[in-house]
Design a protein around this motif. Sequence first.
Motif, mmCIF file in Angstrom:
data_model
loop_
_atom_site.group_PDB
_atom_site.id
_atom_site.type_symbol
_atom_site.label_atom_id
_atom_site.label_comp_id
_atom_site.label_asym_id
_atom_site.label_seq_id
_atom_site.Cartn_x
_atom_site.Cartn_y
_atom_site.Cartn_z
ATOM 1 N N SER A 13 78.610 19.627 -38.387
ATOM 2 C CA SER A 13 78.798 20.201 -39.723
ATOM 3 C C SER A 13 77.543 20.808 -40.326
ATOM 4 O O SER A 13 77.638 21.596 -41.261
ATOM 5 C CB SER A 13 79.335 19.126 -40.679
ATOM 6 N N VAL A 14 76.352 20.453 -39.811
ATOM 7 C CA VAL A 14 75.121 20.869 -40.470
ATOM 8 C C VAL A 14 74.926 22.384 -40.419
ATOM 9 O O VAL A 14 74.294 22.971 -41.302
ATOM 10 C CB VAL A 14 73.905 20.144 -39.846
ATOM 11 N N VAL A 15 75.473 23.047 -39.405
ATOM 12 C CA VAL A 15 75.274 24.483 -39.241
ATOM 13 C C VAL A 15 76.150 25.302 -40.192
ATOM 14 O O VAL A 15 75.817 26.437 -40.539
ATOM 15 C CB VAL A 15 75.546 24.893 -37.772
ATOM 16 N N ASN A 16 77.268 24.726 -40.660
ATOM 17 C CA ASN A 16 78.267 25.509 -41.387
ATOM 18 C C ASN A 16 77.702 26.246 -42.592
ATOM 19 O O ASN A 16 77.958 27.438 -42.784
ATOM 20 C CB ASN A 16 79.417 24.601 -41.831
ATOM 21 N N LEU A 17 76.948 25.549 -43.446
ATOM 22 C CA LEU A 17 76.462 26.180 -44.661
ATOM 23 C C LEU A 17 75.312 27.155 -44.397
ATOM 24 O O LEU A 17 74.933 27.919 -45.281
ATOM 25 C CB LEU A 17 76.015 25.113 -45.669
ATOM 26 N N GLY A 18 74.762 27.120 -43.197
ATOM 27 C CA GLY A 18 73.704 28.061 -42.853
ATOM 28 C C GLY A 18 74.207 29.351 -42.237
ATOM 29 O O GLY A 18 73.410 30.274 -41.977
ATOM 30 N N LEU A 19 75.527 29.477 -41.996
ATOM 31 C CA LEU A 19 76.058 30.647 -41.291
ATOM 32 C C LEU A 19 75.764 31.979 -41.992
ATOM 33 O O LEU A 19 75.372 32.947 -41.327
ATOM 34 C CB LEU A 19 77.566 30.474 -41.078
ATOM 35 N N PRO A 20 75.919 32.104 -43.318
ATOM 36 C CA PRO A 20 75.590 33.397 -43.950
ATOM 37 C C PRO A 20 74.135 33.810 -43.723
ATOM 38 O O PRO A 20 73.856 34.976 -43.426
ATOM 39 C CB PRO A 20 75.886 33.142 -45.436
ATOM 40 N N LEU A 33 79.655 35.800 -35.362
ATOM 41 C CA LEU A 33 79.125 34.623 -36.049
ATOM 42 C C LEU A 33 79.946 33.373 -35.755
ATOM 43 O O LEU A 33 79.410 32.259 -35.713
ATOM 44 C CB LEU A 33 79.085 34.884 -37.562
ATOM 45 N N THR A 34 81.253 33.537 -35.530
ATOM 46 C CA THR A 34 82.097 32.369 -35.258
ATOM 47 C C THR A 34 81.683 31.657 -33.973
ATOM 48 O O THR A 34 81.954 30.467 -33.810
ATOM 49 C CB THR A 34 83.574 32.783 -35.152
ATOM 50 N N TRP A 35 80.998 32.379 -33.066
ATOM 51 C CA TRP A 35 80.615 31.766 -31.799
ATOM 52 C C TRP A 35 79.444 30.806 -31.946
ATOM 53 O O TRP A 35 79.155 30.036 -31.022
ATOM 54 C CB TRP A 35 80.321 32.841 -30.758
ATOM 55 N N VAL A 36 78.791 30.799 -33.099
ATOM 56 C CA VAL A 36 77.799 29.765 -33.364
ATOM 57 C C VAL A 36 78.490 28.395 -33.417
ATOM 58 O O VAL A 36 77.928 27.381 -32.993
ATOM 59 C CB VAL A 36 77.053 30.048 -34.681
ATOM 60 N N ILE A 37 79.707 28.376 -33.926
ATOM 61 C CA ILE A 37 80.514 27.147 -33.964
ATOM 62 C C ILE A 37 81.254 26.953 -32.650
ATOM 63 O O ILE A 37 81.269 25.868 -32.059
ATOM 64 C CB ILE A 37 81.515 27.194 -35.133
ATOM 65 N N HIS A 38 81.873 28.030 -32.154
ATOM 66 C CA HIS A 38 82.741 27.906 -30.986
ATOM 67 C C HIS A 38 81.979 27.573 -29.705
ATOM 68 O O HIS A 38 82.517 26.890 -28.830
ATOM 69 C CB HIS A 38 83.538 29.195 -30.788
ATOM 70 N N ALA A 148 64.481 25.609 -47.006
ATOM 71 C CA ALA A 148 63.574 25.607 -45.859
ATOM 72 C C ALA A 148 63.845 26.734 -44.873
ATOM 73 O O ALA A 148 62.978 27.078 -44.079
ATOM 74 C CB ALA A 148 63.649 24.260 -45.126
ATOM 75 N N GLY A 149 65.024 27.281 -44.883
ATOM 76 C CA GLY A 149 65.375 28.332 -43.924
ATOM 77 C C GLY A 149 66.428 27.838 -42.942
ATOM 78 O O GLY A 149 66.494 26.647 -42.615
ATOM 79 N N TRP A 150 67.243 28.770 -42.436
ATOM 80 C CA TRP A 150 68.356 28.387 -41.569
ATOM 81 C C TRP A 150 67.874 27.709 -40.284
ATOM 82 O O TRP A 150 68.608 26.910 -39.678
ATOM 83 C CB TRP A 150 69.194 29.610 -41.208
ATOM 84 N N GLU A 151 66.635 28.036 -39.827
ATOM 85 C CA GLU A 151 66.135 27.467 -38.574
ATOM 86 C C GLU A 151 66.169 25.948 -38.575
ATOM 87 O O GLU A 151 66.336 25.306 -37.533
ATOM 88 C CB GLU A 151 64.697 27.942 -38.310
ATOM 89 N N TRP A 152 66.040 25.366 -39.769
ATOM 90 C CA TRP A 152 65.947 23.914 -39.845
ATOM 91 C C TRP A 152 67.287 23.204 -39.671
ATOM 92 O O TRP A 152 67.316 22.002 -39.463
ATOM 93 C CB TRP A 152 65.276 23.501 -41.157
ATOM 94 N N VAL A 153 68.392 23.940 -39.717
ATOM 95 C CA VAL A 153 69.659 23.293 -39.375
ATOM 96 C C VAL A 153 69.718 23.006 -37.883
ATOM 97 O O VAL A 153 70.533 22.188 -37.431
ATOM 98 C CB VAL A 153 70.875 24.146 -39.817
ATOM 99 N N MET A 154 68.870 23.676 -37.104
ATOM 100 C CA MET A 154 68.728 23.374 -35.681
ATOM 101 C C MET A 154 67.590 22.391 -35.449
ATOM 102 O O MET A 154 67.728 21.412 -34.707
ATOM 103 C CB MET A 154 68.482 24.657 -34.890
#
Length: 474
Positions: A13-20, A33-38, A148-154
């Motif tokens: 779930s942590v990646v979801n809010l960082g998708l935009p 973009l959906t393939w980040v989840i898939h 912090a930036g989207w990178e930190w969700v990874m």
Amino acid sequence: MAVVQFMVSLDLSVVNLGLPKIAESLGFSELGLTWVIHAYALTFGGLLLLGGKVADRYGHKRVLLIGLGVFGVASLAGGFAQEPGHLVAARAGQGVGAAVLAPAALALLTATFPSGRPRIKAFGVWSAMNAAGGALGVLIGGVLTQYAGWEWVMFVSVPMAAVALALVWRGVAADAPTTAHGRPDILGALLATAGMTLLVFGIVRTDRYSWGSAVTLTTLAVAVALLGAFVYVERTTARDPLVRVSLLTNRSVVGANLYNLIFGATMASAFYFVSLYLQRVLGTSPAVTGLEFLPLAIGVVVGSVIAIKLGYRVPARTLMITGALVTGVGFAFFGLIDAEGSFLADVLGPSIVASVGFGLCLGPVVSTATQGVAPHETGSASSLLNSSRQIGATLGLAALGTAAHEYSGEAGTPDALSDGYAFGMTLGALLWVVAAVIAFTVLRRASTPAQAQQGDPDPIGERKDRQDHQSATA
């Protein structure tokens, strides 16, 4: 094991809010973009059965350590991604690591706490961390993305993987392989992995091709054919099968996995619909949206504590029925949301009710799915359970998401969107009624752990399961 499961659950779930922000930074298209989840769902769901068998064959601790290493390295690579393909590949790597470590971790937990009060407590703690990781992932993802930036969700998974690896290295006893003999069932592994991967692939592409399209129907038909061939091979192979037929005839295993399928479908849909309702209808920022998911995490912990307190006196079957009905009430409550609502009036109450229900049934369903399973099959049983939840999450999100979209139409107004989300949550409530029926009709009525310890060391359900296993083995 709780830290391991928290990490895996959080990553869902942590990646979801960082998708935009990810789309803006790396140049993803709307479909890409959906393939980040898939990418994560495909590798995780498709390789789970193989991961469980690998854990049984080469030792659960050893495989868990390898899986944690793969997961951590893939998370680090994802944070440094410079192109869409790099991030998708890193997410696929995370899925491979999770598919290896998840069944190994659950098998270790099952072997360490085989029965009684310690098992109830262990699975209660595990279930609380499992569901809390998913809920807190939304909070953490929103805060990290905004500040912090989207990178930190990874990157956030890297220190957790390192801590988990150190804890497992020092705190978990080494175990010998439980299926060290016999030739591996390579054909079965290929059929199962290909069939499950294609099944997930067909489901996740329903956002592009409708359920009735030739592409979707053909993909799902091939997936079913591959899985049918897998069952045939498992019944006839002279090699060490990936999943023994005796496991598939165990009523506890089958009932718990059907129940777990609905659990995964509705929980993933709840995160999806509530997140979109808060942001797209109520206009809440990502960080505040994450904060407003906290009651969901707290409710799961509360429900898990209640399950621990009652678990020694109440059969798991009763807790699963009660949890399903409580969660169904919460989803029905969610079905009343509207465009003029607010967090306090429309989200807080149903979040608490549904999450307490989640907590009540999560530990018992995991314990039921592995109760009475032979030691050499704990990895396979664990991978089946993880797989059913992952497949359920993908199928449920696709099906309920499509239903919500069709119900709301193409208008895209707050009123239309909230009506669609409410419809999707109402369908989720009906699925929980089905889950309660499954628990009542499929699972055996067994004595409580306290009764078993006092006067019946071999409860009826467990004794019958052992007899079924012995007959199948003979």
